[in-house]
Design an enzyme around this catalytic site. Structure first.
Site, short mmCIF file in Angstrom:
data_model
loop_
_atom_site.label_atom_id
_atom_site.label_comp_id
_atom_site.label_asym_id
_atom_site.label_seq_id
_atom_site.Cartn_x
_atom_site.Cartn_y
_atom_site.Cartn_z
N CYS A 202 0.83 -1.20 0.00
CA CYS A 202 0.00 0.00 0.00
C CYS A 202 0.87 1.26 0.00
O CYS A 202 1.68 1.45 0.91
CB CYS A 202 -0.93 0.01 1.21
SG CYS A 202 -1.99 1.48 1.26
N GLY B 80 -2.56 -6.16 -10.75
CA GLY B 80 -2.35 -4.87 -11.38
C GLY B 80 -2.74 -4.83 -12.84
O GLY B 80 -2.43 -3.87 -13.54
N ALA C 224 -8.40 -6.61 -8.83
CA ALA C 224 -8.90 -5.57 -7.94
C ALA C 224 -9.99 -4.76 -8.63
O ALA C 224 -11.18 -5.06 -8.54
CB ALA C 224 -7.76 -4.67 -7.47
#
Length: 488
Positions: free
Chosen positions: A115, A214, A241
């Site tokens: 993160c 990603g 994601a």
């Protein structure tokens, strides 16, 4: 504890950990559409260590509840063997304590090392760990040795391929089960190209499963693209994601479901598991995206409760039916608990239905203080309070023992202090002793308080402040089972 079915990280399609998105409704929906593994949103170790593990019989979930009664992490049997608990931590011992707290309810433990947000890196967590390999090794080694469930971590890539591979090889030696790699550097954002070549170099350099992450911006537009991204990175599995946030049916082999159906399925889980309406609204807004300016989007944005959200999507009847079922179940459980309380009731306890209302008493003077003063005057042992918390609704009841007799209120209170005051009132009333109410007028105890600030209400024989008797006995029930009904 043993691992019954160790989680495999090869050939999997995985829901990535996403703040405000990876809560129980989204995780279950992703599983329904075909995800093999789901990660929860990152949860900070310090916050989790303040939580109590609570079995919620109404929702049939396991909840980790903060002191302010907020549910920090909620899970259920449906996902127990496929949910990975991701935490933010910069301390090996804290990480281990959290892992032990949750390991019986999850399939694996993950440490967030990718993160890039300031709130994470300022606390030396997330991507900040990438510059401290010693700490990474300490945390992961401690977890691998300390728990029975698989341990993983999620990283971003370093400025050079060589440094990234070197770090990952060191991580592999800690004994972790897999490593997820977001193919961007910590300063890069979704609009920057994902570095498939770096993920591929990592995949070829280590023997543990590498999970590629990603690819939503550049690769994954539909289900078939998941395999394309996997081949481009030579990874063992793919973690999705944003593409899953926009439409979790990305995991569906037969293609996307209509967005309307997806959103209604999501809302059903949100209602079924009492998801907080702000979180539900956030996830639905991510799905609507460009439709936020439509009439429906504006109504969603204006919604201020789960019920209003349901009405926006023409699901008002579903909301009412579901909440009615929960209320009926909660009532049934409450009745059962009350029956059990009655069966266990000590017949020698003197009971009255009373509550303590501080507005009825002078400032700084309470029934407990009056009872303590009476006991001293009559040369009885000081009162002893035994307080328990009822698992069903977290209310408290206290029994006070005075002169070998026990007293309690039949009404349960929202705090330990209130329950003890109520027990003291029952005792005072049973004894026919003034309890200090304003309507009783001034008495001896109030007169003592008026002697001056230099003379606190202290027993000259015992030398103790009446407000804090040292003999007080706390007898809390450790909450291994609990219920929180829907708070719609």
């Amino acid at each position: 504890m043993t691992v019954n079915t160790p989680l495999c990280f090869r050939g999997k399609k995985i829901l990535a950990p996403m703040v405000r998105v990876g809560t129980l409704p989204m995780r279950l929906l992703a599983l329904d559409y075909g995800a093999d593994i789901v990660y929860c949103e990152e949860l900070i170790d310090i916050k989790m260590l303040q939580c109590k593990r609570v079995i919620n019989e109404v929702l049939e979930t396991v909840d980790f509840v903060a002191p302010n009664e907020r549910v920090v992490f909620r899970t259920c049997e449906r996902e127990r063997e496929r949910v990975v608990f991701q935490m933010g931590s910069a301390d090996a011992e804290r990480a281990l304590a959290v892992a032990k707290l949750v390991e019986s309810d999850v399939a694996a433990i993950d440490i967030n090392m990718g993160c890039p947000k300031e709130y994470s890196t300022k606390a030396s967590m997330g991507a900040a760990l990438l510059s401290d390999p010693d700490k990474i090794e300490s945390i992961l080694t401690t977890l691998v040795k300390g728990i029975c469930k698989p341990v993983t971590c999620k990283i971003r890539i370093l400025p050079s391929v060589e440094d990234t591979v070197t770090l990952v090889k060191r991580i592999e030696k800690t004994g972790i089960a897999a490593i997820a790699v977001h193919g961007r550097k910590k300063e890069e954002r979704p609009q920057h190209p994902v570095h498939c070549d770096v993920i591929k170099a990592i995949s070829e350099a280590v023997s543990i499963p590498v999970i590629a992450n990603g690819g939503s911006h550049d690769f994954i537009k539909e289900y078939a693209d998941i395999e394309t991204f996997e081949k481009a990175t030579a990874a063992s599995s793919v973690m999705i994601a944003r593409a899953a946030m926009w439409n979790p049916s990305i995991f569906r082999k037969d293609g996307f479901c209509p967005l309307k159906d997806v959103m209604q399925d999501y809302i059903k889980y949100a209602v079924r598991y009492d998801n907080h309406y702000t979180n539900t609204k956030y996830c639905l807004c991510q799905m609507l995206r460009e439709q936020l300016e439509t009439t429906q989007g504006k109504k969603l944005h204006a919604a201020q409760s789960t019920q209003e959200i349901c009405e926006v999507f023409e699901m008002g009847d579903f909301y009412e039916e579901t909440t009615a079922v929960f209320e009926a179940k909660k009532t049934s459980l409450e009745t059962k608990t009350q029956d059990e309380d009655d069966q266990m009731e000590d017949p020698d306890v003197i009971k009255m239905a009373v509550r303590f209302d501080k507005r009825e008493y002078p400032p700084q003077l309470t029934p407990k203080m009056y009872l303590l003063e009476w006991c001293r005057k009559e040369k009885h042992p000081q009162p002893v309070y035994e307080t328990v918390q009822r698992p069903l609704d977290r209310l408290f009841c206290s029994v006070v023992t005075v002169a070998e007799r026990k007293y309690r209120s039949t009404l349960w209170d929202k705090s330990k202090k209130l329950a003890e005051q109520a027990a003291a009132i029952v005792c005072l009333r049973a004894l026919g002793v003034p309890e200090g109410k304003l309507c009783e007028g001034e008495n001896q105890l109030i007169s003592k308080r008026k002697r001056g600030d230099q003379e606190p209400l202290i027993s000259r024989d015992h030398g103790e402040d009446l407000a804090e008797p040292s003999h007080k006995k706390g007898n809390f029930v450790e909450e291994t089972a609990d219920v929180t009904g829907p708070k719609m």
